[in-house]
Each structure stands twice: as structure tokens, then as C-alpha cells.
Design an enzyme around this catalytic site. Structure first.
Site, PDB file in Angstrom:
ATOM      1  N   TYR A  32      48.250  77.789  41.194  1.00  0.00           N
ATOM      2  CA  TYR A  32      48.573  77.650  39.773  1.00  0.00           C
ATOM      3  C   TYR A  32      48.446  78.979  39.028  1.00  0.00           C
ATOM      4  CZ  TYR A  32      47.857  72.528  40.231  1.00  0.00           C
ATOM      5  OH  TYR A  32      47.899  71.212  40.588  1.00  0.00           O
ATOM      6  N   HIS A  51      45.858  71.203  49.233  1.00  0.00           N
ATOM      7  CA  HIS A  51      46.872  70.955  48.211  1.00  0.00           C
ATOM      8  C   HIS A  51      48.018  70.061  48.698  1.00  0.00           C
ATOM      9  CE1 HIS A  51      48.392  72.914  44.272  1.00  0.00           C
ATOM     10  NE2 HIS A  51      48.891  71.716  44.390  1.00  0.00           N
TER      11      HIS A  51
END
Length: 280
Positions: A50, A106
Site C-alpha cells: 500500500y 496478502h
């Protein structure tokens, strides 16, 4: 703020968390996170990919670390043992902290043996760099496989796309499996990537029910999620105004009739999850 036990951890965390995907680091983003913490939210989710770990670090620096539950995620290209250890250390450096409460894989990565990946995750727990192990975008088979190779620790959470119009995890058995086995469900994209505002008929339905609670469509969507057992939504808010909506949603208690109506919206307005699209 309402606090709920994060299942196997025994930790009490806020019923709603803070998502940080696509935050830019502007002052208004940081002020929104600070507002949430000041109003009782203690759960913040980020990820190395991110690019928001430094934003989280800045937002929380005036608060007590032990009062917060900080989660991050490792990208699948770092799933080999040594690379995963290093990725975690890099995340800790960017966050300016000594440990993560929750570290998550993830996405699944079939190119790396899951045994190697989970061995590294367990090593991080052993070394005190993380407290709990989670996964993200793992559907039922991947989750079971990851669980089966663990020696000392358990998977405490699965972060998946889940909202009022995206409920794939209910249909493939993941929702029930997590509830039965004490695995918390972290619901990302709880507003369906903004699609609840793009579909005029859906928006109208949410407004109709929302008027009875003096609540916005976003608040109604979050209130529905908060009514679900074992679900921790993590909406993003880029400014304080939107964060207020997120925080306010915790106080909305839906009656059975309205809950039934809202639960039926998925059949009319279904949106397929990104993970399902990704695996096609």
C-alpha cells in the site's frame, strides 16, 4: 466505541477498524486516523504494498502503542523464508515499531511452498516481531492448506472482500468455516469500492432504511456488516467527515425487519469479489 474479542487472540479490539489502501498521506488523511483513535478505534490495517505504513506511523505517534492493534501484510513475491523475514523487518522499520499485532499473507502464492512461508511466519512470532498470524484473500482450500502445515501457531484471521452486495464467502463455505473455527473475518472494501453510491436503485434502498435511523447509506452498509457475527469491517476514510460516518455506524442497531431487508439486497445488486475475479 464497541469492542469485540478478536477470537483466538483473546484481544479486545474496536468493532470497526481503519483501512489505509490508497491513502495519499495528506494531512487530512492523518487527521482522519487520529480522529478515529481519539474516538475509540484501536484497529488499523496497512500493507507493505500500500505504501501507507509511514502514514500510519505518523498518525499514531502521539498515542500509546500498547493501546493499538496494528496489522500489516506481506506481498506474495516475498513468501520465501528469508525474504518474508526481511519484509517484516522492513515494515516494522517503516512503522517505527518493534512488533506487529497481526501480520498477514496478502494473497496466496502457489509458486512458493506454503510450508516454507508459514515456517517463516511462525519464526516471526517466536522472535517477538509479530504476535499473531493472519491471511488475506485466502478462500477455503487455501486457508485449510495453510493451517495444516503450521507447527506451533494458529491462523487467527482471514481478510477478505465482504460487504452488503459482495457475499461470496457465505456461498463457498468460508464464512461458516471461520465462525466454526474461531477465525476472525476482516472485511475489506466494506462499501464495495464505492459501488453502493454508483447504483442508483441500491442507493435509494439504503436511503429508505437509513431515514429511520437518521443514517447515511455508508453508515447503513457498515451497520449491516457490524451485525454479522465475527466480522470486523475496515473502511477507509480520507478525511474526518467520512471517518465520522464510519465511527457513527457502530452505534446503529438494526431491527430484525430492516436487517432482513438489507440482507436481501445482495440478491438484487450482487457484485463479485476481486479475489473471485483474480482466480478465474
Amino acid at each position: 466505541m464497541e469492542y469485540r474479542e478478536f477470537n483466538k487472540t483473546g484481544k479486545k479490539i474496536s468493532a470497526i477498524g481503519i483501512g489505509t489502501w490508497q491513502l495519499s498521506g495528506e494531512d487530512k488523511n492523518i487527521e482522519a486516523i487520529k480522529y478515529a483513535i481519539e474516538n475509540g478505534v484501536n484497529f488499523i490495517d496497512t500493507a507493505e504494498v500500500y505504501g501507507t505504513e509511514p502514514i500510519v506511523s505518523e498518525a499514531i505517534r502521539d498515542f500509546e502503542r500498547e493501546d493499538l492493534f496494528i496489522a500489516s501484510k506481506v506481498w506474495p513475491t516475498h513468501f520465501h523464508y528469508d525474504e518474508l523475514i526481511k519484509a517484516c523487518e522492513n515494515s516494522l522499520s517503516r512503522l517505527k515499531m518493534e512488533y506487529l499485532d497481526l501480520y498477514q499473507l496478502h494473497w496466496p502464492n502457489s509458486a512458493v511452498p506454503i510450508e516454507e512461508t508459514m515456517r517463516a511466519m511462525e519464526k516471526l512470532v517466536e522472535d517477538g516481531k509479530i504476535r499473531y498470524i493472519g491471511v488475506s484473500n485466502f478462500y477455503l482450500d487455501d486457508l485449510k492448506k495453510a493451517q495444516s502445515v503450521m507447527k506451533k501457531q494458529e491462523i487467527v484471521s482471514d481478510q477478505v472482500e465482504y460487504n452488503i452486495v459482495t457475499r461470496d464467502i457465505e456461498k463457498d463455505g468460508l464464512f461458516d468455516y471461520c465462525n466454526k473455527n474461531g477465525i476472525a473475518i476482516i472485511a475489506y472494501s466494506p462499501l464495495s469500492h464505492g459501488k453502493i453510491f454508483e447504483k442508483s436503485a441500491l442507493l435509494s434502498d439504503l436511503q429508505k432504511i437509513g431515514r429511520r435511523y437518521s443514517a447515511t447509506p455508508a453508515e447503513m452498509s457498515l451497520a449491516w456488516l457490524l451485525s454479522r457475527e465475527n466480522v470486523f469491517p475496515i473502511p477507509k476514510a480520507s478525511n474526518v467527515e467520512h471517518m465520522k460516518e464510519n465511527v457513527n455506524s457502530v452505534n446503529i442497531k438494526l431491527n430484525d425487519k430492516d436487517l432482513h431487508f438489507l440482507s436481501g439486497l445482495e440478491e438484487k445488486y450482487h457484485v463479485e469479489s476481486i479475489a473471485k475475479q483474480h482466480t478465474k
